[in-house]
Structure formats: C-alpha cells, structure tokens
Motif scaffolding. Structure first.
Motif, mmCIF file in Angstrom:
data_model
loop_
_atom_site.group_PDB
_atom_site.id
_atom_site.type_symbol
_atom_site.label_atom_id
_atom_site.label_comp_id
_atom_site.label_asym_id
_atom_site.label_seq_id
_atom_site.Cartn_x
_atom_site.Cartn_y
_atom_site.Cartn_z
ATOM 1 N N THR A 134 -20.643 -11.563 -33.555
ATOM 2 C CA THR A 134 -20.908 -12.906 -33.028
ATOM 3 C C THR A 134 -20.205 -13.989 -33.832
ATOM 4 O OG1 THR A 134 -22.887 -12.918 -34.366
ATOM 5 C CG2 THR A 134 -23.154 -12.348 -32.049
ATOM 6 N N LEU A 135 -19.653 -13.617 -34.972
ATOM 7 C CA LEU A 135 -19.162 -14.668 -35.861
ATOM 8 C C LEU A 135 -17.646 -14.815 -35.906
ATOM 9 C CD1 LEU A 135 -21.826 -14.321 -38.675
ATOM 10 C CD2 LEU A 135 -21.657 -16.073 -36.920
ATOM 11 N N PHE A 136 -16.936 -14.135 -35.000
ATOM 12 C CA PHE A 136 -15.522 -14.462 -34.849
ATOM 13 C C PHE A 136 -15.174 -14.415 -33.363
ATOM 14 C CE2 PHE A 136 -13.389 -10.452 -33.842
ATOM 15 C CZ PHE A 136 -14.245 -9.483 -34.342
ATOM 16 N N ALA A 137 -14.107 -15.107 -33.012
ATOM 17 C CA ALA A 137 -13.697 -15.147 -31.607
ATOM 18 C C ALA A 137 -12.179 -15.202 -31.548
ATOM 19 C CB ALA A 137 -14.284 -16.375 -30.920
ATOM 20 N N ILE A 138 -11.616 -14.716 -30.459
ATOM 21 C CA ILE A 138 -10.159 -14.692 -30.295
ATOM 22 C C ILE A 138 -9.814 -15.125 -28.877
ATOM 23 C CG2 ILE A 138 -8.078 -13.243 -30.399
ATOM 24 C CD1 ILE A 138 -9.793 -11.360 -32.237
ATOM 25 N N GLN A 139 -8.856 -16.044 -28.791
ATOM 26 C CA GLN A 139 -8.414 -16.533 -27.486
ATOM 27 C C GLN A 139 -6.900 -16.336 -27.423
ATOM 28 O OE1 GLN A 139 -9.357 -20.679 -27.178
ATOM 29 N NE2 GLN A 139 -8.934 -20.777 -24.972
ATOM 30 N N TYR A 140 -6.426 -15.755 -26.308
ATOM 31 C CA TYR A 140 -4.997 -15.433 -26.208
ATOM 32 C C TYR A 140 -4.235 -16.427 -25.349
ATOM 33 C CZ TYR A 140 -5.744 -10.998 -28.518
ATOM 34 O OH TYR A 140 -6.030 -10.027 -29.459
ATOM 35 N N PHE A 141 -3.046 -16.793 -25.787
ATOM 36 C CA PHE A 141 -2.075 -17.571 -25.012
ATOM 37 C C PHE A 141 -0.810 -16.730 -24.955
ATOM 38 C CE2 PHE A 141 -5.135 -20.299 -27.020
ATOM 39 C CZ PHE A 141 -5.516 -21.153 -26.002
ATOM 40 N N ASN A 142 0.199 -17.175 -24.211
ATOM 41 C CA ASN A 142 1.372 -16.319 -24.033
ATOM 42 C C ASN A 142 2.033 -15.884 -25.346
ATOM 43 O OD1 ASN A 142 1.209 -15.919 -21.355
ATOM 44 N ND2 ASN A 142 2.951 -17.204 -20.765
ATOM 45 N N ASN A 143 2.281 -16.844 -26.243
ATOM 46 C CA ASN A 143 2.990 -16.450 -27.465
ATOM 47 C C ASN A 143 2.180 -16.684 -28.737
ATOM 48 O OD1 ASN A 143 3.306 -19.300 -27.469
ATOM 49 N ND2 ASN A 143 5.032 -19.080 -28.891
ATOM 50 N N TYR A 144 0.891 -17.037 -28.583
ATOM 51 C CA TYR A 144 0.056 -17.141 -29.790
ATOM 52 C C TYR A 144 -1.395 -16.826 -29.451
ATOM 53 C CZ TYR A 144 -1.546 -21.863 -28.359
ATOM 54 O OH TYR A 144 -2.094 -22.931 -27.703
ATOM 55 N N LYS A 145 -2.170 -16.611 -30.524
ATOM 56 C CA LYS A 145 -3.603 -16.347 -30.359
ATOM 57 C C LYS A 145 -4.352 -17.248 -31.325
ATOM 58 C CE LYS A 145 -2.113 -12.093 -32.609
ATOM 59 N NZ LYS A 145 -1.919 -10.633 -32.472
ATOM 60 N N LEU A 146 -5.484 -17.741 -30.875
ATOM 61 C CA LEU A 146 -6.337 -18.557 -31.739
ATOM 62 C C LEU A 146 -7.495 -17.677 -32.181
ATOM 63 C CD1 LEU A 146 -6.792 -22.115 -30.153
ATOM 64 C CD2 LEU A 146 -5.395 -21.452 -32.130
#
Ligand SMILES: *[C@@H]1O[C@H](CO)[C@@H](O)[C@H](O)[C@H]1NC(C)=O
Ligand SMILES: *[C@@H]1O[C@H](CO)[C@@H](O)[C@H](O)[C@H]1NC(C)=O
Ligand SMILES: *[C@@H]1O[C@H](CO)[C@@H](O)[C@H](O)[C@H]1NC(C)=O
Ligand SMILES: *[C@@H]1O[C@H](CO)[C@@H](O)[C@H](O)[C@H]1NC(C)=O
Ligand SMILES: *[C@@H]1O[C@H](CO)[C@@H](O)[C@H](O)[C@H]1NC(C)=O
Ligand SMILES: *[C@@H]1O[C@H](CO)[C@@H](O)[C@H](O)[C@H]1NC(C)=O
Ligand SMILES: *[C@@H]1O[C@H](CO)[C@@H](O)[C@H](O)[C@H]1NC(C)=O
Ligand SMILES: CC(=O)N[C@H]1CO[C@H](CO)[C@@H](O)[C@@H]1O
Length: 474
Positions: free
Chosen positions: A63-75
């Motif tokens: 629950t304490l990390f999250a990942i969001q994907y975009f075409n050429n990077y990830k947050l």
C-alpha cells in the motif's frame, strides 16, 4: 494427411486451421515470456507514440508505493517518505512538468550504491548484484558475494567517517538506495525506512478484527517490484513477488490445517540499564503487526496482553508464564543462560515456564556475520515465505517437513549455534539471481504421527508423568 477424395479445398481448410492453431499456440507461448520485457538498451530513434515499458508492475497488496506508466517514463512514488521519482527510458527526452520535488533518473541504471543492508537482497534477487559498485561499510553486510566484492575491492567501500570521499563516490552513482542523511542528493532513494521496518511502525490497534487488516503490512516482498523499476526488470519483479506471495499463501493454508492445540507465541525483548534507557531496565512484549501476522499465519496464537512494557522482571515473568514459545529479540543474548539471566529466571524456577520446559526459545540471529550482523535484516526482509516457514517450524516441530532446517530462527534452548556468513559462502556469481531459500509448498503438509505442536509435546510429557504415577500407584 487429407486424401485427394476431399479435394484441395478440404486440404486448404485443414492447412489453414493448422496454421491458425499454430499461431494461437505461438501467441500463447511466446507473448507472455518475451514480449513483455522492458529494454535494457538506450533508445537511438525516439518515437513519442511508442510504449517503451510494455512490461508493467501490478501492485497487488503493498500500500505504500505506487507506479504510473507513461510512454517513455514512469512515476514511482514512495508514500512512506513522500518521494516521487520519474524514471525515463535512456535515449528519450527527460520528462518535464513533473510534480515539485520529483527526482529524475534515466533507466535502466548501471551504477548503484546501497547504504542499508535491506536493499541488498532485493537487488541480488533481481540478478543485478553486480550493479552494486559501492557499499557503506557501516552496514554489516551478510551477503557472501557482496562480502567477497568488498574484500577484493571490486566494490568501493564508503563510510560517513570519510564524508568527502563518500559524497564524491555517491555523486557518481546512478542511484543510491537508502540514506536519510543523503536524502537531499538528487540521485538518492530513501527506501529502507519503510522496507526494513515494514509493519513495525504501525502498531496494532484492532487485533481482534479480520486478520486481513494486518496482512498488507507484511508485503515487504512486493517491494522487489519497486526496486525492479530502476532496472527495467518489471517482468522479473512481478514474477519474484508473485512466487513469494503464492508460496506464502500456500504455507499459510497448510499451517492452518495442522492438527493440534495452537501454541501461544510471544515476541519479547529485554533492554539493559544504560544511558539510553535512563539506567532503568525494561522488558517488552511486542505487538507489532507483522509479527502478529506471521504468528497467526503459522497457525499459532499471538500473545498480546493489555500490558506490554514492564519495569520489573517479576511482572514480566508473571505475564509470560504460560507462553509456549518465546521469540527473543534482545540484541545481545547468545546463549540460553544469557536469555534466562536477562529475563530474571533462576535455574531453580526455570522448568515452571512452559517455553523453558518445551525447549522453545528462538532468536532471530541464526545467520550472522563474523561481527554479529544479522541476516534477519538483510535477506529475511524480501523472503517473507521463508520467514513464515521458519516460524511454522519453530511452532510445530517436524513441519513444514521432517528435518527442515530453519534459516534465521535459532533455538537457544536446544543449544543451536548461529551459521556464520562470510565471503567463502559465495559459491556462485554476484550476478546469479539470489534464490528464495523457502520450503516450496505444494499443498497440505504431510501428516505427522504423534505429538505435533510444542504445546502438544508439553501435554505429552504430562501424560507420560500421569502414566508413570499410575504405574507407581498400582
Ligand atoms: C513548486 O515549487 C515552486 C518553487 O518553490 C513554487 O513556486 C510552486 O508554486 C510550486 N508548485 C506547486 C504546485 O506546489
Ligand atoms: C570479486 O568479487 C566479485 C563479487 O563477488 C566477483 O564478481 C569477482 O569475480 C571477484 N574478483 C576476483 C578477482 O575474485
Ligand atoms: C578518505 O578516502 C580516500 C579514498 O579512499 C583516501 O584517499 C583518504 O585518505 C581518506 N581520508 C581519510 C581521512 O581517511
Ligand atoms: C543533480 O541535479 C543537478 C542539476 O540538475 C545536476 O547538475 C547534477 O548532475 C545532478 N546530480 C546527480 C548525481 O545526478
Ligand atoms: C484488557 O483490556 C480490556 C479493555 O480494557 C478488558 O476488557 C480486558 O478484560 C483486559 N484483558 C485482560 C487480560 O486484562
Ligand atoms: C544455571 O546452571 C548453569 C549450568 O548448570 C550455569 O552455567 C548457569 O550460570 C546457571 N544459571 C543461573 C541463572 O544460575
Ligand atoms: C558458510 O559455509 C560454512 C562452511 O561450509 C558453513 O559452516 C556455514 O554454515 C555457511 N554459512 C551459512 C550462512 O550458510
Ligand atoms: C500474501 C497475500 O496476501 N497476497 C495476496 C496479494 O494480492 C493478490 C491479489 O489480490 C492475492 O491473490 C494474494 O493472495
């Protein structure tokens, strides 16, 4: 083989069906394994429409990390430390318009430093141990192959006692995992605070409620996915995490089906009088979530009395009198005599304590470095299933299988000695992915004849005594 009688069209139909079946099978077999790996190469011809991260992390339970994907990077965000990281594919443009304070990295990274031991096994499990080029020698490293690298100078030794050299070395790293003091550097990831003490920070408030409330706090294994994003190894991160979790759940279900009286387990520690403790001794019973969860998942009863901190040995001993199994977390107490003496138990009264009579006093120092550093804080952090197997073995002798060798939990009551981890224990290569030492669960444990839990064993002794008494009286 179609015969001529049916004509060419039938043959063609058969042929086409065969091709279709072949294509479908190929798609089923090939796509999940090869197409979903992210590139280890830098991009030479950038295309804004390309998805550079076809393999994506699926955060299930952590629950304490999250990942969001975009075409050429990830947050990637660490909610525990409120940090955000933008990881962009090397060779593509660095992203802009990011949230304030975002630290930006080109991935996959090549040069890594770790400042806390907990990060090491995550990286070794991903097979990127060779990318660790600098290590803080203030951490007492247990990993045999990293010890070897430190000894043969292929890994740079850094220490805050040589602050200039440390700062210069860290500045050359692509990423530094885990240091509160270095948190202002733009290549530092403050990771250990959560991972190492996962669950320790959240004290249990509603322990009688659904056990699922606690389950998520032991999701330390899933942090391998967090680490994997810096190496574009999402595919491996997902697989390692799923494998540990599946095995953990299998062990949990099998432990729940063991027949026997559930033993009562208490995790305790002693603090000697010192300048840090106001020269007052104290005895503590831990009620933190992940120990509670491990105990319940091992099919035992977690001891969580209303009073958990004691200033006299007498009150502490009165509280734990009927505990069947003790896990002693006191830092220094190598032998049974040390433990008993810390607790204030005399030889004369020792046998009145069930955990002494049961010979069930475990410590977390079963794997140590020469200097006494505990592997419990290093490889045990990721391999939750192996930790559960150890607790099951401590609580139910003979399980998960006959002759099972515990890794970290050492029974001092039976005189077990620690296994020492040195560079000589590095038999493979630092690049070979570190494998999970856990017992591989495949369903229910084989049924054991006779006494099963330590508590049942105590009962067995009482029964024997009753039989002996009956014989004497007859
Ligand atoms: C981000 O930081 C800058 C400079 O400190 C500030 O001017 C701006 O308002 C901040 N933006 C947000 C969304 O907080
Ligand atoms: C030094 O240690 C590293 C890390 O374990 C290993 O990969 C390398 O082969 C070792 N070098 C020599 C010369 O033994
Ligand atoms: C700091 O480390 C560097 C590089 O190893 C070394 O040359 C220097 O002598 C060290 N300084 C001190 C004060 O130990
Ligand atoms: C940190 O950011 C500054 C400014 O963007 C840059 O010049 C420097 O190289 C960065 N340092 C590291 C270690 O990435
Ligand atoms: C613990 O505290 C609760 C609530 O105050 C009370 O109901 C319960 O009886 C106590 N248990 C023991 C063993 O003292
Ligand atoms: C208990 O007995 C052992 C050996 O029989 C001895 O070494 C130890 O010091 C005794 N412990 C206490 C607390 O008296
Ligand atoms: C390392 O190897 C030695 C010698 O084989 C062995 O005694 C020791 O238990 C090993 N250490 C670990 C942690 O397995
Ligand atoms: C250990 C554990 O609880 N793992 C769970 C993580 O989430 C997945 C998907 O929801 C479950 O299937 C696992 O059981």
């Amino acid at each position: 083989m179609p015969v001529n009688f049916y004509g060419l069209s039938v043959y063609r139909q058969f042929y086409m069906q065969t091709i279709c079946v072949f294509l479908v099978l190929t798609a089923l077999i090939v796509v999940p394994t090869s197409a979903q790996q992210n590139s280890q190469q830098c991009v030479t011809t950038y295309n804004a429409q390309t998805d550079y991260f076809p393999a994506k992390i699926h955060v299930d339970n952590a629950t304490l990390f999250a990942i969001q994907y975009f075409n050429n990077y990830k947050l990637v965000s660490n909610k525990m430390t409120n940090e955000i990281f933008a990881l962009y594919q090397c060779g593509t443009p660095a992203p802009t318009n990011l949230p304030n304070g975002t630290k930006v990295f080109a991935v996959p990274v090549a040069k890594v430093a770790t400042l806390q031991t907990s990060s090491n096994t995550y990286l070794e499990a991903l097979g990127v141990g060779a990318k660790i080029v600098a290590l803080s020698v203030e951490q007492d490293v247990s990993s045999p192959c990293l010890q070897k690298g430190l000894a043969n100078n292929s890994i740079i030794q850094i220490s805050s006692s040589n602050a200039t050299f440390m700062a210069q070395t860290l500045a050359q790293m692509d990423v530094v995992f885990g240091s509160p003091s270095a948190s202002t550097s733009n290549n530092t990831v403050l990771v250990f605070l959560f991972v190492r003490f996962s669950g320790e920070t959240l004290h249990c408030v509603n322990r009688d409620n659904d056990i699922n409330v606690f389950r998520r706090n032991i999701q330390r294994a899933e942090w391998v996915e967090f680490y994997s994003t810096w190496f574009n190894l999402e595919d491996s991160g997902n697989k390692i995490s799923a494998s540990i979790n599946d095995n953990y759940n299998c062990l949990r279900r099998a432990a729940a089906n063991i027949n026997g009286n559930k033993p009562i387990v208490s995790w305790v520690s002693y603090s000697a009088p010192s300048e840090y403790t106001n020269n007052t001794p104290s005895w503590d019973i831990s009620t933190v979530n992940f120990k509670m969860q491990l105990t319940a998942d091992a099919g035992a009863i977690f001891f969580a009395p209303n009073t958990t901190k004691f200033s006299t040995s007498k009150d502490f001993l009165a509280a734990i009198q009927n505990v069947d199994v003790i896990i002693d977390e006191t830092y220094l107490a190598p032998t049974l005599n040390d433990v008993l003496s810390n607790f204030g138990i005399t030889n004369a009264t020792a046998s009145t304590y069930r955990f002494v009579a049961n010979q069930a006093i475990f410590r977390e120092d079963g794997i140590q470095t020469v200097a006494g550093g505990r592997d419990w804080y290093e490889s045990a952090v990721i391999f939750d299933d192996a930790v559960l197997a150890d607790v099951i073995a401590a609580v139910w002798p003979g399980y998960p299988t006959t002759g099972y060798q515990r890794s970290w939990l050492r029974n001092v009551a039976k005189g077990e000695t620690p296994k020492i981890s040195t560079a000589a224990n590095c038999t493979g290569s630092v690049s070979t992915p570190r494998t999970d030492p856990a017992f591989a669960c495949s369903g229910n444990f084989a049924a054991k004849s006779g006494a099963s839990s330590v508590q049942a064993f105590g009962g067995f002794v009482v029964t024997l005594m009753a039989v002996a008494a009956a014989v004497l009286m007859a």
